[in-house]
Every structure is written in structure tokens, then in C-alpha cells.
Design a protein around this motif. Sequence first.
Motif, PDB file in Angstrom:
ATOM      1  N   THR A  49       5.421   5.416  -8.433  1.00  0.00           N
ATOM      2  CA  THR A  49       4.572   4.620  -9.316  1.00  0.00           C
ATOM      3  C   THR A  49       4.274   5.344 -10.626  1.00  0.00           C
ATOM      4  OG1 THR A  49       3.587   3.670  -7.318  1.00  0.00           O
ATOM      5  CG2 THR A  49       2.473   3.238  -9.404  1.00  0.00           C
ATOM      6  N   THR A 105       8.695  10.714  -0.987  1.00  0.00           N
ATOM      7  CA  THR A 105       8.515   9.337  -1.446  1.00  0.00           C
ATOM      8  C   THR A 105       8.574   8.417  -0.232  1.00  0.00           C
ATOM      9  OG1 THR A 105      10.866   8.810  -1.723  1.00  0.00           O
ATOM     10  CG2 THR A 105       9.752   9.937  -3.564  1.00  0.00           C
ATOM     11  N   HIS A 106       8.217   7.150  -0.433  1.00  0.00           N
ATOM     12  CA  HIS A 106       8.268   6.218   0.699  1.00  0.00           C
ATOM     13  C   HIS A 106       9.711   5.936   1.124  1.00  0.00           C
ATOM     14  CE1 HIS A 106       9.150   3.205  -2.414  1.00  0.00           C
ATOM     15  NE2 HIS A 106       9.541   2.395  -1.444  1.00  0.00           N
ATOM     16  N   LEU A 163       2.572   1.570  -3.572  1.00  0.00           N
ATOM     17  CA  LEU A 163       1.620   1.958  -4.620  1.00  0.00           C
ATOM     18  C   LEU A 163       1.080   3.358  -4.377  1.00  0.00           C
ATOM     19  CD1 LEU A 163      -0.304  -1.417  -4.993  1.00  0.00           C
ATOM     20  CD2 LEU A 163       1.309  -0.427  -6.619  1.00  0.00           C
ATOM     21  N   ASN A 164       0.986   3.730  -3.106  1.00  0.00           N
ATOM     22  CA  ASN A 164       0.491   5.065  -2.761  1.00  0.00           C
ATOM     23  C   ASN A 164       1.551   6.142  -2.964  1.00  0.00           C
ATOM     24  OD1 ASN A 164      -1.882   6.468  -1.819  1.00  0.00           O
ATOM     25  ND2 ASN A 164      -0.792   6.859   0.084  1.00  0.00           N
ATOM     26  N   ASP A 165       2.782   5.707  -3.213  1.00  0.00           N
ATOM     27  CA  ASP A 165       3.878   6.633  -3.524  1.00  0.00           C
ATOM     28  C   ASP A 165       3.725   7.046  -4.995  1.00  0.00           C
ATOM     29  OD1 ASP A 165       6.237   7.911  -4.141  1.00  0.00           O
ATOM     30  OD2 ASP A 165       7.523   6.472  -3.097  1.00  0.00           O
ATOM     31  N   THR A 166       3.064   8.150  -5.226  1.00  0.00           N
ATOM     32  CA  THR A 166       2.754   8.562  -6.601  1.00  0.00           C
ATOM     33  C   THR A 166       4.008   8.947  -7.380  1.00  0.00           C
ATOM     34  OG1 THR A 166       2.298  10.815  -5.828  1.00  0.00           O
ATOM     35  CG2 THR A 166       0.430   9.301  -5.995  1.00  0.00           C
ATOM     36  N   HIS A 172       0.839  -1.199   0.000  1.00  0.00           N
ATOM     37  CA  HIS A 172       0.000   0.000   0.000  1.00  0.00           C
ATOM     38  C   HIS A 172       0.870   1.244   0.000  1.00  0.00           C
ATOM     39  CE1 HIS A 172      -2.386   3.246   1.896  1.00  0.00           C
ATOM     40  NE2 HIS A 172      -3.385   2.725   1.204  1.00  0.00           N
ATOM     41  N   ASP A 173       1.936   1.242   0.822  1.00  0.00           N
ATOM     42  CA  ASP A 173       2.836   2.395   0.877  1.00  0.00           C
ATOM     43  C   ASP A 173       3.523   2.628  -0.465  1.00  0.00           C
ATOM     44  OD1 ASP A 173       2.191   2.813   3.499  1.00  0.00           O
ATOM     45  OD2 ASP A 173       3.979   1.845   4.322  1.00  0.00           O
TER      46      ASP A 173
END
Length: 522
Positions: free
Chosen positions: A233, A469-470, A227-230, A224-225
Motif C-alpha cells: 500500500t 507482503t500478503h 490494506l495492512n500490507d504496508t 484488511h490483509d
Amino acid sequence: MDDDDLPPLEDNLAPPHGYNDNEDSDEWDEMEVTGEQTTCLFCPLQFLTIAVALDHCRTEHNFDLLELKNKYNMDCYSYIKMINYIRMQKPDPKILTESSVALWDDDAYLKTGDMESWLMYDFDDLGSAPSTPHYAIDGKTPISNLNFSDLQRQIQELTLQLKHKESLLENAIKDIGKMKEVTRTIVEGGDAAIKNSLPSIVGHLPLGCDSDYFNSYSHFAIHHDMLNDTVRTESYRDAILKNEDLFKGKIILDVGCGTGILSMFSAKAGASKIYGIDQSEVVYKAMDITRENNYYETIHLIKGRIEDTNLPVEKVDIIVSEWMGYFLLFEGMLDSFVYARDHYLSPGGLILPNKCVLYLVGCADTERYNKLINFWDDVYGFSMKCMKREVLTEAFIETVPETSIITNPVVLSEVDLKTCTVTTCDFSSDFILKATKDGLLTAVVGYFDTFFDLPTSVQFSTGPQAPKTHWQQTVFYLREPIEMKTGEEIKGCLTCSRLRKNLRGLAVTVTIGYNKYYYTLD
């Protein structure tokens, strides 16, 4: 499994109702032909013989029993468990054929339910006679089974398997030689020799050294972390979809595919086939995801480590991988990428991304320093200063405010993904940090930029000046903060190497003047 561990055959393979031990084999054969019809393993259709049912499974459901037998080296007990697993779990046939492990490999499936003709099939003889095809329709050989291209494909696959085994054997022999040298050096040189010898055995990460690492990627939260890092991704998405002409009709390898997002971007760009590989359990969810998005025919997912898996193809046109860790090199996944590149990338093939640059910059954040480090001076009226030494050896993963940066960034290492090796994690770099404003230098900060050098180029940064970013930034706090004035320079050296106890971790040493600081990312 030992013979003594197997359940008695009379409990699990009871003869069909009406069978008499005194009846001769001819009566048994007659019953097999004229008895109850065989129901397909995956649909309600029924057939007069197992042979016809097998051919139906192969042509209509892409379920080739002989291929599974060879793939998993199945015996009759494994076959019984597979039939019971299918009847109990009712899986999609693609789950069985695309899995890298025998999903039915549990003795619980030896306990049969209702007796049926599939369980009476002479599985041991399947494909054993070269002159006899493994499927037949009413006793006649299907022409498709004699297809010359099929034979060529089987020969090619067996040849690749042989090459892979030979490569593993050769590497094992080399490793044994290295271990002998290390042992001899240790015996002759004592403790000092141990320290000097260990780096020589660092190469591709050995199987079994990193189960905790792969298990961490089996959890929902980490995906989730990511994929949620736009920033991460969307950069990969743009690099692929804005250069779709490079992907059309190509064969792609996605190393460390996770949920399969990069594989699906590649399929959307028109790739003809994508092979995604991941050792964590999340790959099974990725299989569901690809089916959910109707990419199951284009994307072939494999559970395993690339170093220990024989891919279905000899070469690929493009390798995509999101291998980067904290401080770029933490996690050691670069090793897997290098292995994939060296063994599977076609000459002139593409790599995404193709370059990463690791930077160092100076930070002045006294508020954060006091919370983390000076906190131990007075804890509810008690001194705990002895804790500082331990805290200062940890590298912190944090988001550093851009306003706290007080020096220019300097390059520590440039990683060219076309030429880098597994020794890239071991480097030493001198640096000069020049103050861009006055401040108390409390830490040096590491971050990296990633580049996709393509016709439509894409890049992103994980630095303090860029969107979060993550990965955030890697912060190395100083034991003795340094007062700096605008234009003033400090010289130092940063050395990075693998941890001895955890080859996926990093040991970082920062030298500034006469002070030397030691940190770990573990």
C-alpha cells in the motif's frame, strides 16, 4: 417479467381518494393541477406540479429521471418500484445515479404505501416526444435543457455505447468462429485434438466463469490483509503522491478498485476525475468510503467487469491497478488490465505499475519439508504415504525464511505492462540455479518484484530477502530433494499455463534432470 407475473393494477395503483370513473378527463386534469402538492424525493420541499419537482431534483440533487430511465430501460413498473424504494430506504441521490444496477429491482417495492402524486405521474411519456422537453417549470422549458453542450454530450455517449455494442458483437462473432473450429477439430481428431484445441480459445475471461473469484473479494478480511500490507500500500501511495505533478488535472482509471484506496490516493494527488471499477460487492462500501472522505465529486465508482462495462469516458490519462496475484500471474486479473489498457488508455498515457519481474530461487528447509511431506510416512503409527503424491502437486503460499535460501535467484519472466498480452500467463523458461552454500534443496520458490518507473521511482519485492507482503512466496516442493554443494549448478525448465478447469488458476511444471514435477495454483 411476464404480464401474468405482475400484481393486479387495482391492488397497487389504486386511484386517489375521491376519484370517480364517471368523471371526464378534464376533471382529472384539473385535480392533478390543483390537488395535493408534490414533495421532493430527497428533501422536504413541496411543489405545485411534478414537472417543477422533477426540475428541482435535477438541479438541486443531480437526480435526472430521464437519464435513469434511459440508463436502466425503465418501464412504469420499474418507476413505481423506484419511487417506493426511495420513500422506504431514503437513499442519497448519488447512490441511485452512480450505481450500475437498479437498486430497486425487487417486486417487494411494487407494494405501495401511501398514495402520492409521484405514483400517478405518466412515466411512459417521459422524454418520448422530441418536441417536448422532459422537464418544465410551470409549463416553460428551462433554458438549460436546450444547452447545446448537453446535446453534444448525449450524442457522444450514445456514439460510445454504439461502438461498444458493435465491439461486443464483433468479438462474439469471432468467438463463434473459434468454437466452430474447435468443434470441427474435436470431431475429426478425438481426445488428442481436445487438448491441442483448448489453448486457442483462451483469451479474455468470459463473463460468468469467475463468480466465486469476485465473491471472495466481497469479504472484509481480504481487504484488511491487503490494506495492512504496508509494503504494497505504501509503495502505491509513494508512487502516486511523490509524482503528483503527473496526476494533477488528469483522468484516472482504477481497475479492480476494491475499497478505493488507490482512487483516493489519486484524488489526493490532484486528479480531476477518477473512475474506479470492481465487480465485487465491496464497491458499494467503496462508495460509502469516498463519500466519508469527501471525494464523491471526484471519484466515480462502477460495479462491473471492465470487459463488459461501457465507461463514461472514451480515454483516460493514467491507469492504476493492483492486479498481481500469487506467483504474480495467479487470479488472471492481468487480462482485465490488458483490456483496460488496450481500450481506454490515451496514446502516451501512464501505467502504474509499469513492470513486474518473476523470479525463481532454491530453498533448503528440511524442517518444513518433514512437517508437510514426510509427515505422511508415519501418522500415529499408520502409513499414509499415498497422500504424498497429492500434497506434492500443490503449490504452497508461505513465508520462506531468508536463511533457507541456498541458490542465486534467476529471472523466469519479465512483464512489460505497456506491451504484454493475455498470453503472458503461458510461458516456458529454462533456468540454472547455482548454490551459494551447501544444503539439501527441498523446494524451488517463486516471487516477483514490482516497478513504478516514474520521475520519483518506486519499487518493491515479494522475495524472501524483503519485508513480508500478503503475497508471501510460492513454494514448489520437490518429490526428491537434491544435495547441493557451494558453486554447484542444477539446470531445469519451468512451464506455466492456465488451468483448463479454472482459467484464473495456473498449472506449473518444473523439470530438473530426468524428474518432472506438476503443480497447480487453484
